[in-house]
Design an enzyme around this catalytic site. Structure first.
Site, PDB file in Angstrom:
ATOM      1  N   ASN A  39     -69.977 -61.887 -63.213  1.00 31.92           N
ATOM      2  CA  ASN A  39     -69.961 -63.273 -63.384  1.00 31.92           C
ATOM      3  C   ASN A  39     -68.469 -63.708 -62.755  1.00 31.92           C
ATOM      4  O   ASN A  39     -67.456 -63.193 -62.843  1.00 31.92           O
ATOM      5  CB  ASN A  39     -69.931 -63.768 -64.665  1.00 31.92           C
ATOM      6  N   ASN A  74     -56.031 -65.068 -72.822  1.00 34.78           N
ATOM      7  CA  ASN A  74     -56.650 -64.501 -71.833  1.00 34.78           C
ATOM      8  C   ASN A  74     -55.639 -64.344 -70.780  1.00 34.78           C
ATOM      9  O   ASN A  74     -55.266 -65.333 -70.068  1.00 34.78           O
ATOM     10  CB  ASN A  74     -57.972 -65.436 -71.515  1.00 34.78           C
ATOM     11  N   CYS A 111     -55.695 -63.874 -65.776  1.00 34.51           N
ATOM     12  CA  CYS A 111     -55.942 -65.141 -64.870  1.00 34.51           C
ATOM     13  C   CYS A 111     -54.589 -64.773 -63.806  1.00 34.51           C
ATOM     14  O   CYS A 111     -53.611 -64.244 -64.176  1.00 34.51           O
ATOM     15  CB  CYS A 111     -55.515 -66.395 -65.478  1.00 34.51           C
ATOM     16  N   LYS A 138     -55.638 -61.039 -75.257  1.00 33.85           N
ATOM     17  CA  LYS A 138     -56.840 -60.235 -74.646  1.00 33.85           C
ATOM     18  C   LYS A 138     -56.387 -59.520 -73.504  1.00 33.85           C
ATOM     19  O   LYS A 138     -56.071 -60.184 -72.387  1.00 33.85           O
ATOM     20  CB  LYS A 138     -57.950 -61.327 -74.434  1.00 33.85           C
ATOM     21  N   THR A 168     -63.609 -58.536 -68.651  1.00 32.51           N
ATOM     22  CA  THR A 168     -64.620 -58.055 -67.744  1.00 32.51           C
ATOM     23  C   THR A 168     -63.739 -57.057 -66.413  1.00 32.51           C
ATOM     24  O   THR A 168     -62.654 -57.301 -66.128  1.00 32.51           O
ATOM     25  CB  THR A 168     -65.332 -59.105 -67.048  1.00 32.51           C
ATOM     26  N   GLY A 200     -66.699 -54.955 -75.562  1.00 35.60           N
ATOM     27  CA  GLY A 200     -67.126 -54.510 -74.049  1.00 35.60           C
ATOM     28  C   GLY A 200     -68.607 -53.667 -74.245  1.00 35.60           C
ATOM     29  O   GLY A 200     -68.888 -52.555 -74.670  1.00 35.60           O
ATOM     30  N   THR A 219     -72.194 -60.200 -73.559  1.00 37.42           N
ATOM     31  CA  THR A 219     -73.224 -60.344 -72.728  1.00 37.42           C
ATOM     32  C   THR A 219     -74.791 -60.284 -73.592  1.00 37.42           C
ATOM     33  O   THR A 219     -75.618 -61.109 -73.155  1.00 37.42           O
ATOM     34  CB  THR A 219     -73.126 -59.373 -71.630  1.00 37.42           C
TER      35      THR A 219
HETATM   36  C1  LIG Z   1     -70.448 -65.477 -68.247  1.00 34.20           C
HETATM   37  C2  LIG Z   1     -69.237 -65.014 -69.168  1.00 34.20           C
HETATM   38  C3  LIG Z   1     -67.933 -65.712 -69.149  1.00 34.20           C
HETATM   39  C4  LIG Z   1     -66.598 -65.328 -69.852  1.00 34.20           C
HETATM   40  N1  LIG Z   1     -65.716 -66.103 -70.022  1.00 34.20           N
HETATM   41  C5  LIG Z   1     -64.691 -65.942 -70.632  1.00 34.20           C
HETATM   42  C6  LIG Z   1     -63.485 -66.597 -70.865  1.00 34.20           C
HETATM   43  O1  LIG Z   1     -63.404 -67.843 -70.826  1.00 34.20           O
HETATM   44  N2  LIG Z   1     -62.458 -66.030 -71.665  1.00 34.20           N
HETATM   45  C7  LIG Z   1     -62.215 -64.734 -71.837  1.00 34.20           C
HETATM   46  O2  LIG Z   1     -61.110 -64.349 -72.437  1.00 34.20           O
HETATM   47  N3  LIG Z   1     -63.359 -63.920 -71.503  1.00 34.20           N
HETATM   48  C8  LIG Z   1     -64.475 -64.265 -70.928  1.00 34.20           C
HETATM   49  N4  LIG Z   1     -65.347 -63.539 -70.721  1.00 34.20           N
HETATM   50  C9  LIG Z   1     -65.331 -61.976 -71.087  1.00 34.20           C
HETATM   51  C10 LIG Z   1     -65.939 -61.831 -72.347  1.00 34.20           C
HETATM   52  O3  LIG Z   1     -65.540 -62.364 -73.417  1.00 34.20           O
HETATM   53  C11 LIG Z   1     -65.852 -60.040 -72.730  1.00 34.20           C
HETATM   54  O4  LIG Z   1     -64.715 -59.973 -72.875  1.00 34.20           O
HETATM   55  C12 LIG Z   1     -66.599 -59.238 -71.701  1.00 34.20           C
HETATM   56  O5  LIG Z   1     -67.733 -59.864 -71.231  1.00 34.20           O
HETATM   57  C13 LIG Z   1     -66.905 -57.914 -72.210  1.00 34.20           C
HETATM   58  O6  LIG Z   1     -67.831 -57.994 -73.155  1.00 34.20           O
HETATM   59  P1  LIG Z   1     -69.450 -57.814 -72.977  1.00 34.20           P
HETATM   60  O7  LIG Z   1     -69.667 -56.536 -72.397  1.00 34.20           O
HETATM   61  O8  LIG Z   1     -69.820 -57.627 -74.434  1.00 34.20           O
HETATM   62  O9  LIG Z   1     -69.923 -59.085 -72.224  1.00 34.20           O
HETATM   63  C14 LIG Z   1     -66.653 -63.996 -70.094  1.00 34.20           C
HETATM   64  C15 LIG Z   1     -67.790 -63.119 -69.958  1.00 34.20           C
HETATM   65  C16 LIG Z   1     -68.957 -63.600 -69.450  1.00 34.20           C
HETATM   66  C17 LIG Z   1     -70.155 -62.557 -69.250  1.00 34.20           C
END
Ligand SMILES: Cc1cc2nc3c(=O)[nH]c(=O)nc-3n(C[C@H](O)[C@H](O)[C@H](O)COP(=O)(O)O)c2cc1C
Ligand SMILES: Cc1cc2nc3c(=O)[nH]c(=O)nc-3n(C[C@H](O)[C@H](O)[C@H](O)COP(=O)(O)OP(=O)(O)OC[C@H]3O[C@@H](n4cnc5c(N)ncnc54)[C@H](O)[C@@H]3O)c2cc1C
Ligand code: FES
Lengths: 335, 294
Positions: free
Chosen positions: A99, A157, A160, A195, A223, A273, A296
């Site tokens: 993403n 976060n 960035c 984070k 991610t 994760g 996810t």
């Molecule tokens: C579509 C999408 C948007 C995300 N937006 C943010 C965000 O705004 N801030 C943030 O810290 N992490 C964001 N993440 C990261 C997730 O919070 C998480 O750390 C990451 O997806 C890993 O976990 P998962 O494998 O369970 O998805 C986003 C992830 C996805 C897939």
């Protein structure tokens, strides 16, 4: 939840992970404790939803009982509203997804006015994910959010780029990490979780830096930077070219990083994760996480987090263990 | 709006020519709540090779036993939810394997469809409603066409595909529209060329008439249709397709560029859409990213 009052009567402060680990079951039936405490904030259980995958909570209220979650980490909030990247923004990979949303969000002011009042009424705690592109803006965002009531903690976060520092990503640079965490901590009225970005060679180093700069807890991982190409058109699958990889495919790497971070610091660690079921969540907890976040998996199975709450409960019951006894309880052979 | 996340059973997955399938699902809670133009997020359960659910228009809803729920029946008699899909990649290939009795994760109904309170006034002002479909885009148009037929509107379908096998679902349309104009790129059926050719001819011939256009299909076709609507000054509704992560408004993966600036510059296809007034959308391919179907 049904046994909670009974539980409080029998064992007033047992089982919170900051308190002493209680292994002796109370007389009669064993009632495992799932409540956790991080930086003085109590969470009814360790199962949270991850930022950017659960909106502002309300979107899923028709599908699951939000009151059963430990916390909701909202979509990253910036000082001003942001519009994000052009599409395509997502692409499915083997066991995961890419993403590059570009952090589209409503901004701090509208968050406080339009989103927080709903979240505040829930039993699930509200963790506000914060991002910006300069240290001053991180501080400004937190100062704006400080006005809000009912926020459990901030989650910074740091994946960035610092646009004033040649676009270096905060979370991949030790100096910038220290700078932004220290500045955010100074400004924050609520506890500060940091984070961490997984796009570093030594996660333990960044964990220690964040701890040293004042973080109350760490959450990881965000991610992994990845990409995909359409060979027919020779164009990137995502308009931004590179994008963040998430989902079940990243779990083993995320788990390793949580394990390393948890061993490197004294502050609590929150595991994220690829968590898609109770066993995944338990792996992170055993590796050292006091809480976990589901990301996810919410997209393809909105019921995942509730299933994990139940699964952890069943496991603790079966093993006759409190959650606190599980945290970091990995048995490594020969060590 | 009522949406439900349910595990439902496949009643039938009927293969049609050209890699198309008509999938009938037993969805007693979801089917009665469907409004025209809404969609579902679908996932074949027990298959770990596909992660995300796929968005699919709700082609039709029917009463048990395949009979249509007439106006004399109670809405609650509706329980079959039908999807019409085409194999284009991994997710749809897995869906093609579904057999009767298999389980499907179904999140539905979703999105802001062709909601009658918003377009009926425009339909009333028009002499005829023109449906413009490209390929599998036809799936989004049957329910609104049926609703308009019940209200006795005059309707016409312009339907184009690459080959004659792409012209699926015609039988379902026959009873609801007064005329169908077909087009295939190779000329095997109907006009030879793009469907926007007969549409342009029709609009040119009837400049004195008022039309309401409703379109769904590949982005190139949509763009051409919207161009025509603009040139001939007819209102046009489009049902947009974009990759989706969640279908419920949280991932922001489906956003498209709309008129407006700053935070207003993007809207979510899954939530504010999939149906939009065409002049709301920024049609420039660069900024909209709408090229995924071309
Ligand atoms: C579509 C999408 C948007 C995300 N937006 C943010 C965000 O705004 N801030 C943030 O810290 N992490 C964001 N993440 C990261 C997730 O919070 C998480 O750390 C990451 O997806 C890993 O976990 P998962 O494998 O369970 O998805 C986003 C992830 C996805 C897939
Ligand atoms: C609201 C909505 C309604 C839809 N209704 C239908 C329908 O009724 N019947 C139907 O067959 N399809 C429909 N689609 C398109 C369908 O969702 C995609 O074809 C499907 O997700 C592709 O999945 P896949 O894994 O098979 O293909 P992938 O392997 O993901 O992709 C194969 C090819 O299809 C393209 N593609 C991927 N996702 C989409 C998409 N969402 N729209 C257009 N092209 C895409 C890719 O760029 C690629 O070229 C709809 C999409 C939306 C957003
Ligand atoms: S598909 Fe997730 S916001 Fe639209």
């Amino acid at each position: 939840m049904t046994n909670k009052s009974q539980l409080e009567k029998q064992a007033p402060d047992s089982g919170t992970v900051n308190g002493p680990a209680v292994t002796t079951p109370p007389a009669g039936e064993f009632i495992p404790q799932y409540e956790i405490e991080i930086a003085g904030v109590k969470f009814q259980n360790p199962v949270w939803t991850a930022s950017g995958t659960f909106g502002y909570g309300r979107e899923y209220s028709q599908l699951i009982d939000l009151n059963q979650l430990g916390a909701i980490c909202v979509k990253g909030i910036s000082p001003e509203p942001m519009d994000g990247n052009p599409p395509p923004r997502i692409y499915e990979t083997d066991s995961g997804m890419l993403n590059a949303i570009g952090l589209q969000n409503v901004g701090a002011k509208r968050f406080l006015n339009e989103k927080l009042p709903f979240l505040r009424k829930l039993k699930a705690r509200t963790v506000v994910n914060v991002f910006a592109y300069s240290t001053e803006d991180y501080v400004r965002c937190i100062e704006m959010l400080n006005e809000g009531e009912g926020i459990a903690a901030y989650e910074l976060n740091i994946s960035c780029p610092n646009t004033r520092c040649g676009g270096i990503v905060y979370g991949s640079d030790p100096k910038l990490t220290e700078e932004v965490v220290a500045a955010a901590k100074k400004a924050a009225r609520y506890p500060l979780f940091v984070k961490l970005s997984p796009n570093v060679t030594d996660i333990a180093l960044f964990a220690r830096i964040a701890e040293g700069a004042g973080a109350d807890a760490l959450s990881l991982v965000n991610t992994f930077v990845g990409m995909a190409i359409d060979v027919e058109t020779r164009t990137p699958r995502i308009s931004n070219v590179t994008a963040g990889l998430s989902g079940p495919g990243i779990k083993p790497v995320a788990l390793r990083m949580v394990y390393q971070a948890a061993r490197a610091v004294k502050i609590p660690v929150i595991g994220i994760g690829g968590i898609a079921g109770p066993e995944d969540a338990l792996e992170f907890i055993i590796a050292g996480a006091r809480a976990v976040q589901v990301g996810t998996a919410n997209f393809y199975d909105p019921g995942t987090s509730i299933r994990i709450v139940k699964g952890i409960r069943d496991y603790c019951q079966r093993k006759q263990l409190h959650l606190a006894d599980l945290v970091g309880s990995l048995k490594t052979p020969g060590k | 709006m009522a949406m439900f996340d349910e595990t439902v059973s496949v009643i039938e997955n009927r293969p049609l020519p050209g890699g198309h399938f008509l999938l009938s699902l037993d969805a007693p809670r979801q089917a009665p709540n469907v409004r025209p133009g809404q969609f579902a997020m679908v996932r074949a359960l027990g298959r770990s090779d596909v992660l995300l659910r796929r968005p699919m228009s709700i082609f039709d809803v029917q009463a048990h036993g395949g009979g249509r729920a007439g106006s004399n029946r109670k809405e609650s008699a509706l329980r079959i939810l039908q999807l019409l899909f085409k194999i284009v990649g991994r997710g749809t290939r897995v869906m093609a394997d579904l057999k009767s009795g298999d389980k499907v994760g179904l999140l539905a109904p979703l999105g802001h469809g062709f909601f009658e309170e918003e377009y009926l006034p425009r339909a009333h002002e028009s002499d005829e409603v023109l449906h413009v479909a490209g390929g599998i885009g036809i799936a989004a148009l049957l329910l609104p066409a049926k609703q308009l037929a019940e209200a006795r509107f005059k309707q016409r379908l312009f339907f184009g595909g690459r080959t004659k096998d792409d012209l699926v679902g015609i039988n379902e349309f026959k009873p609801v529209v007064s005329a169908m104009l077909l087009a295939t790129e190779n000329g095997a059926m109907g006009y030879r060329g793009y469907v926007t050719r007969p549409l342009e001819d029709y609009l040119t011939k009837h400049t004195n008439k008022k039309f309401l256009l409703m379109a769904c299909g590949p982005s190139a076709m949509l763009r051409a249709t919207v161009e025509l609507a603009k040139r001939f000054r007819h209102p046009c509704l489009v049902s947009m397709e974009n990759r989706m992560g969640c279908g419920v408004g949280v991932c922001l993966g489906c956003s498209i560029r709309v008129q407006g600036s700053g935070h207003e510059a993007y809207q979510r296809v899954c939530t504010e859409g999939p149906v939009f007034w065409s002049d709301k959308i920024v049609w420039d391919a660069e900024s909209s990213g709408l090229g995924i179907r071309d």
